[in-house]
Design a protein around this motif. Structure first.
Motif, PDB file in Angstrom:
ATOM      1  N   LYS A 115       0.834  -1.194   0.000  1.00  0.00           N
ATOM      2  CA  LYS A 115       0.000   0.000   0.000  1.00  0.00           C
ATOM      3  C   LYS A 115       0.875   1.253   0.000  1.00  0.00           C
ATOM      4  O   LYS A 115       1.651   1.465   0.926  1.00  0.00           O
ATOM      5  CB  LYS A 115      -0.930  -0.020   1.211  1.00  0.00           C
ATOM      6  CG  LYS A 115      -1.919  -1.171   1.166  1.00  0.00           C
ATOM      7  CD  LYS A 115      -2.795  -1.239   2.401  1.00  0.00           C
ATOM      8  CE  LYS A 115      -3.773  -2.417   2.299  1.00  0.00           C
ATOM      9  NZ  LYS A 115      -4.614  -2.548   3.518  1.00  0.00           N
ATOM     10  N   PRO A 116       0.767   2.092  -1.051  1.00  0.00           N
ATOM     11  CA  PRO A 116       1.669   3.246  -1.185  1.00  0.00           C
ATOM     12  C   PRO A 116       1.273   4.383  -0.249  1.00  0.00           C
ATOM     13  O   PRO A 116       0.096   4.728  -0.129  1.00  0.00           O
ATOM     14  CB  PRO A 116       1.472   3.667  -2.636  1.00  0.00           C
ATOM     15  CG  PRO A 116       0.077   3.236  -2.961  1.00  0.00           C
ATOM     16  CD  PRO A 116      -0.175   1.982  -2.171  1.00  0.00           C
ATOM     17  N   PHE A 117       2.287   4.986   0.405  1.00  0.00           N
ATOM     18  CA  PHE A 117       1.999   6.124   1.274  1.00  0.00           C
ATOM     19  C   PHE A 117       2.762   7.385   0.879  1.00  0.00           C
ATOM     20  O   PHE A 117       2.526   8.463   1.417  1.00  0.00           O
ATOM     21  CB  PHE A 117       2.267   5.791   2.751  1.00  0.00           C
ATOM     22  CG  PHE A 117       3.655   5.291   3.051  1.00  0.00           C
ATOM     23  CD1 PHE A 117       4.736   6.160   3.145  1.00  0.00           C
ATOM     24  CD2 PHE A 117       3.887   3.945   3.288  1.00  0.00           C
ATOM     25  CE1 PHE A 117       6.010   5.714   3.440  1.00  0.00           C
ATOM     26  CE2 PHE A 117       5.171   3.477   3.591  1.00  0.00           C
ATOM     27  CZ  PHE A 117       6.235   4.366   3.671  1.00  0.00           C
ATOM     28  N   TYR A 118       3.681   7.289  -0.087  1.00  0.00           N
ATOM     29  CA  TYR A 118       4.408   8.470  -0.568  1.00  0.00           C
ATOM     30  C   TYR A 118       4.912   8.146  -1.970  1.00  0.00           C
ATOM     31  O   TYR A 118       5.299   6.998  -2.259  1.00  0.00           O
ATOM     32  CB  TYR A 118       5.584   8.809   0.349  1.00  0.00           C
ATOM     33  CG  TYR A 118       6.234  10.148   0.062  1.00  0.00           C
ATOM     34  CD1 TYR A 118       5.723  11.322   0.595  1.00  0.00           C
ATOM     35  CD2 TYR A 118       7.363  10.235  -0.757  1.00  0.00           C
ATOM     36  CE1 TYR A 118       6.315  12.562   0.331  1.00  0.00           C
ATOM     37  CE2 TYR A 118       7.960  11.463  -1.024  1.00  0.00           C
ATOM     38  CZ  TYR A 118       7.431  12.619  -0.477  1.00  0.00           C
ATOM     39  OH  TYR A 118       8.009  13.841  -0.742  1.00  0.00           O
ATOM     40  N   ALA A 119       4.893   9.148  -2.862  1.00  0.00           N
ATOM     41  CA  ALA A 119       5.256   8.874  -4.255  1.00  0.00           C
ATOM     42  C   ALA A 119       5.896  10.089  -4.896  1.00  0.00           C
ATOM     43  O   ALA A 119       5.702  11.231  -4.475  1.00  0.00           O
ATOM     44  CB  ALA A 119       4.018   8.457  -5.053  1.00  0.00           C
ATOM     45  N   MET A 144       9.763   8.550  10.276  1.00  0.00           N
ATOM     46  CA  MET A 144       8.307   8.516  10.369  1.00  0.00           C
ATOM     47  C   MET A 144       7.801   7.085  10.521  1.00  0.00           C
ATOM     48  O   MET A 144       6.846   6.815  11.255  1.00  0.00           O
ATOM     49  CB  MET A 144       7.673   9.164   9.128  1.00  0.00           C
ATOM     50  CG  MET A 144       7.799  10.676   9.073  1.00  0.00           C
ATOM     51  SD  MET A 144       6.728  11.384   7.785  1.00  0.00           S
ATOM     52  CE  MET A 144       5.101  11.088   8.466  1.00  0.00           C
ATOM     53  N   TRP A 145       8.435   6.152   9.831  1.00  0.00           N
ATOM     54  CA  TRP A 145       8.052   4.734   9.957  1.00  0.00           C
ATOM     55  C   TRP A 145       8.230   4.253  11.405  1.00  0.00           C
ATOM     56  O   TRP A 145       7.429   3.465  11.908  1.00  0.00           O
ATOM     57  CB  TRP A 145       8.867   3.892   8.996  1.00  0.00           C
ATOM     58  CG  TRP A 145       8.515   2.433   8.978  1.00  0.00           C
ATOM     59  CD1 TRP A 145       9.192   1.415   9.572  1.00  0.00           C
ATOM     60  CD2 TRP A 145       7.388   1.831   8.316  1.00  0.00           C
ATOM     61  NE1 TRP A 145       8.572   0.213   9.340  1.00  0.00           N
ATOM     62  CE2 TRP A 145       7.451   0.441   8.556  1.00  0.00           C
ATOM     63  CE3 TRP A 145       6.339   2.332   7.551  1.00  0.00           C
ATOM     64  CZ2 TRP A 145       6.505  -0.452   8.072  1.00  0.00           C
ATOM     65  CZ3 TRP A 145       5.395   1.444   7.061  1.00  0.00           C
ATOM     66  CH2 TRP A 145       5.474   0.080   7.315  1.00  0.00           C
ATOM     67  N   GLU A 146       9.248   4.794  12.046  1.00  0.00           N
ATOM     68  CA  GLU A 146       9.509   4.391  13.430  1.00  0.00           C
ATOM     69  C   GLU A 146       8.631   5.149  14.412  1.00  0.00           C
ATOM     70  O   GLU A 146       8.073   4.544  15.350  1.00  0.00           O
ATOM     71  CB  GLU A 146      10.988   4.637  13.763  1.00  0.00           C
ATOM     72  CG  GLU A 146      11.358   4.256  15.196  1.00  0.00           C
ATOM     73  CD  GLU A 146      12.796   4.585  15.536  1.00  0.00           C
ATOM     74  OE1 GLU A 146      13.195   4.356  16.688  1.00  0.00           O
ATOM     75  OE2 GLU A 146      13.521   5.091  14.652  1.00  0.00           O
ATOM     76  N   GLY A 150       1.547   5.363  12.201  1.00  0.00           N
ATOM     77  CA  GLY A 150       0.102   5.447  11.987  1.00  0.00           C
ATOM     78  C   GLY A 150      -0.275   6.369  10.851  1.00  0.00           C
ATOM     79  O   GLY A 150      -1.208   6.091  10.086  1.00  0.00           O
ATOM     80  N   ARG A 151       0.431   7.489  10.729  1.00  0.00           N
ATOM     81  CA  ARG A 151       0.139   8.432   9.650  1.00  0.00           C
ATOM     82  C   ARG A 151       0.433   7.811   8.288  1.00  0.00           C
ATOM     83  O   ARG A 151      -0.330   7.985   7.330  1.00  0.00           O
ATOM     84  CB  ARG A 151       0.962   9.712   9.822  1.00  0.00           C
ATOM     85  CG  ARG A 151       0.524  10.593  10.984  1.00  0.00           C
ATOM     86  CD  ARG A 151       1.414  11.821  11.092  1.00  0.00           C
ATOM     87  NE  ARG A 151       1.389  12.618   9.860  1.00  0.00           N
ATOM     88  CZ  ARG A 151       2.196  13.650   9.636  1.00  0.00           C
ATOM     89  NH1 ARG A 151       3.099  14.010  10.564  1.00  0.00           N
ATOM     90  NH2 ARG A 151       2.109  14.337   8.506  1.00  0.00           N
ATOM     91  N   GLU A 157      -3.677   3.264   3.425  1.00  0.00           N
ATOM     92  CA  GLU A 157      -5.047   2.758   3.376  1.00  0.00           C
ATOM     93  C   GLU A 157      -5.932   3.669   2.531  1.00  0.00           C
ATOM     94  O   GLU A 157      -6.739   3.203   1.715  1.00  0.00           O
ATOM     95  CB  GLU A 157      -5.622   2.643   4.798  1.00  0.00           C
ATOM     96  CG  GLU A 157      -5.012   1.537   5.633  1.00  0.00           C
ATOM     97  CD  GLU A 157      -5.410   0.149   5.151  1.00  0.00           C
ATOM     98  OE1 GLU A 157      -6.410   0.030   4.406  1.00  0.00           O
ATOM     99  OE2 GLU A 157      -4.713  -0.809   5.498  1.00  0.00           O
ATOM    100  N   HIS A 158      -5.796   4.974   2.765  1.00  0.00           N
ATOM    101  CA  HIS A 158      -6.611   5.940   2.015  1.00  0.00           C
ATOM    102  C   HIS A 158      -6.337   5.847   0.519  1.00  0.00           C
ATOM    103  O   HIS A 158      -7.273   5.837  -0.298  1.00  0.00           O
ATOM    104  CB  HIS A 158      -6.341   7.359   2.514  1.00  0.00           C
ATOM    105  CG  HIS A 158      -7.048   8.417   1.725  1.00  0.00           C
ATOM    106  ND1 HIS A 158      -8.402   8.650   1.839  1.00  0.00           N
ATOM    107  CD2 HIS A 158      -6.590   9.302   0.783  1.00  0.00           C
ATOM    108  CE1 HIS A 158      -8.746   9.621   1.019  1.00  0.00           C
ATOM    109  NE2 HIS A 158      -7.672  10.035   0.372  1.00  0.00           N
TER     110      HIS A 158
END
Length: 668
Positions: A115-119, A144-146, A150-151, A157-158
């Motif tokens: 699931k992609p969260f940044y591109a 941020m992953w650490e 949640g963000r 997910e979004h």
């Protein structure tokens, strides 16, 4: 840890096999490792002839400092977008949703469950001019992953839900208004001076030109024909066309078609051969034939495998610099050709001391009224040899099913209308290659030679279309039979029985986070638009209700997605013209085993469109009746050939002379 690309067959992945980045190909091992080590995925998608892919590789992926960050914080996956267009389609859609734009190299950060969260696209090593650099971005995302996972998970997910939402609604069959709106939109953005649509960068978009020419013949719209032919003329005059070695570059960076992005791709040249052949057939303009010949010669010389398949393309870079292979100066021309010939050559192709690109020259014919000069052809061959000795271009020698099918279609058409059997033989040889190397016994296709990835919609749609083209230009029944069989497999594997439209990957493929239906015509027509052409032609040629029903449902699906901006779906509009404007069917019934020469010559000169032709002979009578049952009602003559012409559901009296039949019965 060794790089996992060493055993991959993709030229693009092989280019990265010696990187210090611990690359994986797209595989379960990579995702399992990401889950086990609780790391996000760094996904990089590109292709071997991509200039900015090379830049990012040199700056970052070959750099030990950047590689150390990638290896520490991420599991890195490298994908060849030409080998896995399904993966590219999903994550390009994500990039466009995140950023409003896309392109290659494509850079995606995503969770271990894909699931992609940044591109983004190209990232420099260091931040500059407001663009994030990888040395800053990688540790920031790792932190941020650490600390704020949640963000990132929420963003993933979004985006996944957004990609999974269908943008298509129930609709109705398209009407002529959709065609007229598409034509109007194209005309409103047409550049009257230089041709093309909109401002730079300008892409050839041959499918837009094909649609305009088809529409122009159907309606008598001279302005639409002018838009197309004027664009083809200006592209030929500019530097986007290689006047020395033939073939077209990817796109023009300026309004005048002078300065190209220098990579050459098989699909561009296939579609452009198709477009120039249509223009030549409709207008007889000599420059069109010249372009067809030089482009086909380029393909045969540079991009043809000895077994008959066609390679993907050639790089923009040579000697570490974009375009240096193509650039020339007056001094080197005169030194190589001699003073008299050299000066004539420089004058003809606008090669000057001041240059037109970075102090050197891209040969062009911009501003010339007389395009053709036979004196230049032997000089071009000499300068071509000089270029080869001076630089070497990287060649992507993958052989892709869909792109090869486009070239088969183009060469079959050019072979027929240019009366050049060499082109038709090359098309037939390439079809045999695809059948022997990329088709399974059960009719399923592979994407790529040497790599066992299952075929996608584009492979089936363009291959079925190519087989239909081979039939219409040879009337050899086996091509029609194979086209129908391929189309049936396409329906079984990709068709959405409930809502219409074709999914990108098959119903038994390993799923990605979304199963898209692509409809937008980008650099090439979408698989759904190619499928629409196939369904429309099979409905016309077989008379079978099953194909007519599928065609109509496909048109409803396409119309629902293209209503707001039909000019972005020109290949689909082109397919719709088959049913929205008058059409005709010609059935040739003969005692001879092949189509008579008089009929072939008449069809070569015939400039109408929306005509489908069937040939019935004693040899194909039984199998043709199974494929097109209505043909059983047309008796074989004891001798000679009889022609039956049907227009708009009305049949005329049969005739034994095809020219006489058409003179009595207009299809306008």
């Amino acid at each position: 840890m060794p790089n996992h690309l060493k055993t991959e067959t993709s030229p693009y992945l092989q280019q990265h096999a010696d990187n210090p980045v611990h690359w994986f190909p797209w595989c379960e091992e990579a995702f399992d490792k990401a889950r086990a080590e609780d790391k996000p995925i760094f996904l990089s998608i590109g292709y071997s002839t991509c200039h900015w892919c090379h830049v990012m590789a040199r700056e970052s992926f070959e750099d030990s400092e950047t590689a150390e960050l990638l290896n520490r914080y991420f599991i890195s996956i490298k994908v060849d977008r030409e080998e896995r267009p399904d993966i590219d389609a999903v994550y390009m859609a994500a990039c466009q949703a995140f950023t409003g734009s896309g392109g290659w190299p494509l850079t995606i950060f995503m969770t271990p469950d894909q699931k992609p969260f940044y591109a983004g696209t190209y990232f420099p090593k260091f931040s500059r001019y407001g663009n994030a650099g990888l040395l800053e971005l990688l540790p920031h995302i790792a932190k941020m992953w650490e600390k704020q996972r949640g963000r990132l998970l929420a963003a993933g997910e979004h985006m996944t839900l957004l990609l999974q939402e269908t943008a298509y609604s129930n609709g109705t069959l398209p009407d002529e208004y959709l065609i007229l709106k598409g034509v109007s939109m194209l005309k409103s953005t047409f550049d009257p001076q230089w041709g093309g649509f909109g401002r730079a960068p300008k892409f050839p978009a041959p499918h837009n030109l094909m649609f305009l020419m088809h529409y122009a013949v159907l309606t008598g719209d001279d302005d639409a024909m002018h838009c197309a032919v004027h664009t083809l003329e200006n592209m030929f005059q500019g530097g986007i066309f290689d006047h020395i070695g033939g073939g077209f570059s990817r796109y023009s960076t300026d309004d005048t078609w002078l300065i190209p992005h220098f990579e050459k791709m098989l699909y561009d040249n296939a579609l452009l051969i198709d477009a120039y052949t249509t223009a030549y057939h409709q207008t007889g303009r000599a420059f069109c034939l010249h372009v067809i010949q030089k482009t086909a010669d380029y393909i045969f010389r540079e991009l043809t495998d000895p077994k008959g398949g066609f390679y993907c393309g050639q790089d923009a870079d040579s000697g570490g610099t974009e375009g240096s292979y193509y650039l020339l100066t007056p001094g080197e021309i005169i030194q190589y050709l001699g003073t008299t010939s050299g000066r004539r050559f420089c004058e003809w192709f606008h090669i000057t001391e001041s240059g037109n690109f970075e102090g050197k020259n891209i040969p062009n014919l911009i501003g010339r009224k007389n395009f053709l000069n036979k004196e230049m052809e032997p000089l071009c061959k000499e300068i071509y040899s000089y270029r080869l000795a001076r630089h070497c271009l990287h060649k992507d020698d993958k052989i892709l099913t869909s792109w090869n099918a486009m070239m088969i279609s183009a060469l079959a058409k050019a072979g027929f209308y240019c009366a050049n059997p060499k082109y038709l033989q090359a098309a037939k040889k390439a079809q045999r290659f695809l059948e022997q190397q990329l088709c399974k016994p059960d009719g399923r296709l592979y994407i790529c030679y040497r790599t066992p990835h299952e075929g996608l919609l584009d492979d089936y749609a363009f291959y079925a279309k190519a087989l239909l083209e081979l039939y219409f230009y040879t009337f050899e029944f086996e091509y029609l039979k194979k086209a129908e069989h391929t189309a049936r497999r396409m329906m079984e594997l990709f068709w959405d029985k409930n809502d219409g439209g074709f999914y990108l990957y098959a119903n038994d493929s390993k799923p990605l986070i979304v199963r898209p239906k692509e409809t937008y015509d980008g650099a090439v027509p979408s698989g759904n638009s190619a499928a629409a052409h196939v369904l429309a032609l099979l409905a016309a040629v077989t008379g079978e209700e099953s194909w007519s029903s599928a065609r109509d449902k496909q048109f409803v699906f396409l119309a629902s997605s293209m209503a707001d901006a039909p000019a972005a779906y020109c290949s689909s509009l082109d397919a719709m013209c088959h049913v929205l404007y008058p059409s005709a069917e010609l059935i040739c019934v003969s005692s001879e085993p092949s189509m008579p020469d008089e009929a072939m010559e008449f069809l070569r000169m015939y400039t109408g469109t929306n005509l489908t032709v069937l040939f019935k002979s004693p040899e194909n009578e039984a199998p043709l009746a199974r494929l097109a049952p209505f043909t059983a009602n047309y008796p074989l003559p004891p001798k000679g050939t009889r022609y039956y012409l049907c227009q708009n559901n009305t049949c005329s009296a049969p005739a034994e002379n095809i020219a006489e039949l058409f003179s009595k019965n207009t299809t306008d």
